[in-house]
Design an enzyme around this catalytic site. Sequence first.
Site, PDB file in Angstrom:
ATOM      1  N   SER A  54     -36.210 -10.018 -24.749  1.00  0.00           N
ATOM      2  CA  SER A  54     -35.466  -8.968 -25.437  1.00  0.00           C
ATOM      3  C   SER A  54     -34.229  -8.499 -24.694  1.00  0.00           C
ATOM      4  CB  SER A  54     -36.375  -7.768 -25.712  1.00  0.00           C
ATOM      5  OG  SER A  54     -36.865  -7.228 -24.504  1.00  0.00           O
ATOM      6  N   HIS A 281     -33.744  -0.504 -22.974  1.00  0.00           N
ATOM      7  CA  HIS A 281     -33.144  -1.831 -23.136  1.00  0.00           C
ATOM      8  C   HIS A 281     -31.623  -1.704 -23.087  1.00  0.00           C
ATOM      9  CE1 HIS A 281     -37.082  -3.269 -24.302  1.00  0.00           C
ATOM     10  NE2 HIS A 281     -36.605  -4.488 -24.419  1.00  0.00           N
TER      11      HIS A 281
END
Length: 301
Positions: A54, A281
């Site tokens: 990811s 993230h």
Amino acid sequence: MAKKSGGGGCLVVVLVAGLLAFGYYKWQHGSSSAPPGGASTGGGSGRYVALGDSYTSSPRTGRQAGAPAGCERSDNNYPHLVSAKLKPAEFADVSCSGATTANLTAAQKTANGTNPPQLDAVTAKTTLVTLGIGGNDIGFVTLGSSCATAHPSASPCKDRLTAGGHDQLAERIDAAAPKVGAVLDRIHKQAPEARVIVVGYPTVLPDGTGCWPALPVGAGDVAYFREALGKLNKMLEDQADAHRAGYVDTATPGKGHDVCTASDTRWVEGVLPASRAAPLHPNARGEQGMADAVVAVLKLP
């Protein structure tokens, strides 16, 4: 990554799954290294393939790119930005959220579709491969640690994960090293002319004690994770060196852009993102920073 739900338990799940599962801080200041020479890529020639998890696919930062949708692959992630700079004849981004090294050779089921084995995209015509993988192999999510704390100096996770004289995080990082090495060997076998680059994970945690309570992790655990998460990058750098690959250090340029910095500065979002990105993230700024680091290693103008 666990999905957000109500209550304090959600905070713990999101924090642990995001902060630990996908890799992060440079243990020691390393340096990027160019990959060994191979066929050229760019200017309308060559085939560039991007592999990864990811931190490569970049959930929610842009428009959906490719299938399956469950990989949460964005069209402004660093592979797409690098490809736009290179302009290869062919480009394949097969990165997928939640991927492990096993998903490079085996299909990965997602909440919305199945991603084929990522290495299927690496053919004899491939001239450049970037690889951002390893964090999920450590298995941090399964530890079920509760790192969020009401005490800014506490270290509940360090206390549990180092109990009995065994540092679970360090041991799992060591165990993942040969898996990464095997993947690099497989890439070279399938694409003998390709230049191969391992892309490290950007800085997530700041120096010092952190930013409790915005990031509800005590100072003791911040220090512990900063060291452990840096070991992950060091392992990736070592495997790149040992398996004829270049290495891109994204943690050094990412310093000063961690989760505790201002919303218009950070590369990695916090527990509650201030821009389009998954919790803990990279945001679009972070993906651009990672792309710039890759381009620098490739010595493009």
